[in-house]
Design a protein around this motif. Sequence first.
Motif: not given
Length: 579
Positions: A366-367, A369-370, A373-374, A467, A524-525, A528, A531-532
């Motif tokens: 999750f981190l 992927c975040t 995305g950033l 990742y 990026y979406t 995210w 990651g969600l």
Amino acid sequence: RALVQAHSEMGESDPLMLSGGEGDDQVSTAEKGASPPRGAVISLALFSALGGFLFGYDTGVVSGTLLLIGEDLNLEVFSKELVVSATVAGAMVGSLCGGFLMERIGRRGSILVSTALFVVGAAVMAASPDWELLVVGRAIVGIAVGLSSTSIPIYIAECAPKQVRGRLTLVNNVFLTGGQFVAGIVAGLVATYLPMDVAWRVALGLSGVPAVAQAVGFLALRLPESPRFLADKGKIEECKKALHRLFPQMGEKEVEESIAEMRQSSEAEAHSSSMSVIAALKDRTFRRELRLGAVLQATQQLSGINTLMYYSASIVKQAHIGTTEDDVWIAAGLAFINFASTMIGLALVERAGRRKLLLASTFLVFLACTGIGLVFLFLTLQSPVTLPYPSAGSCNQTGNCMACLGESGCGFFVLEDGSVTGSGYCVPGNDTGPYHPIGSVNGSWDVEACPSSPALGIASVGFLVAYLVVFAPGLGCLPWTVNAEIYSNHHRGIGSGFATTTNWVCNLIVSLTFLSLSEAAGAYTAFWICGLFSLLGFFFCLGYLPETKQRNLEEIQAVFSSHRSCCPFATRRGRGWKV
């Protein structure tokens, strides 16, 4: 080193602790005359895991050879998609049928069927004169992948001592990621040294070699059927022979006691379970097991591993590492990182346990992927804007370079004249350049990456590597291990088959939606959202995943049969919930 340690741990364990059955921890495997006899289970794990190697090789080799295939056979985009998706579709069919096949002809028999399909598929692909027959070969290989991915983890789990069951089951995943790495190396070598029309046929056809080796190993060493399966089907004499072959040091009394435990467990299950799918789904315990197994497999795919690998070339190029010609070797390097990281899981699975590894992996994914995305968000914000250009068609409708490169058949010509720096034209083109000359302006052409700061490029590669390092030891391999452990004897084949099918269905869903989502809402979406899903998987594991290490299969079954609260395995001191 991990296998040597597994061997030593097996040497210290009671041979009656067979993990394949409930209440019995069946050990399994062997070759006649194996010396020492406990090394037989390692032989079984290694030759079984060749199916995992084939899984990884056949799913990985197409990414390195698709460009060659497309140029040699003059494939359109749709034809390329069929070549790739045929394996996924075949794997969905194979995994769905694999659960039922295992209950009919056994674990060993299902593996040998998949081996034969691998050989046939390799021959068809290597001899394909056109893309239609190539798709048929890829579909045959896909069915083999589905069968092997369903049956091999169960075969190893039912034959491994509980002390090393997780580690030996993960050998299959090590071979899988190793197969992907070897596929990348082979693709690079054949593309470099062989003519185009020969290179891809050699790369695809070579998958038949380990398949033949697996068949020879099974037959020459006479690796037995799972004793648990034989006892469950009432084949007592065959079960005795299998146990004697696997454990020559076991006395007749010990064999009889082991079989009695297996039969007692099977008879207890027979009163409340059936091979019928409808009857199985009426079993509350089975539904709880299937929910866990299916969600773990879905989380593995929805967390974005395949889409991340799709973007890997662009991510690496953002860091200005290598050229387009280096993409095959870059992919091989990433496959090696994935392979090496899986070894971390092999080393830790019996120490840290399944639960801790999966919780750590899902949260860290999750981190990662975040972070990815950033990086893509900042790349989008810094991306050069698109200027209108005559006859650019749909490419003209993109607002910036990132959106342009997400549009099929478009590339971006970055202008380098002083007054228009930071902008450019989005026009139709390919790897070699735009289809029509831009004019006398200065600039550079690209279809993979937009201009960016070196810091963002390095950050993108860092998050990509991070990742892979956190995904592979946990979320990359443990869903297969847990699915091989949690089901009852009567439902193990059906449950594993449904869960594996879930994996391939989610694989297909992500493949069909990720690019559209990226174009509509930005890459990026999409990352995210991946990651969600990983974060949701973390909370699910926190609430529903028990620790299965050092437990025989009967003890695992007791855990699923006894907990009935909303979050049955959440740590609650004072309530007696054991995780």
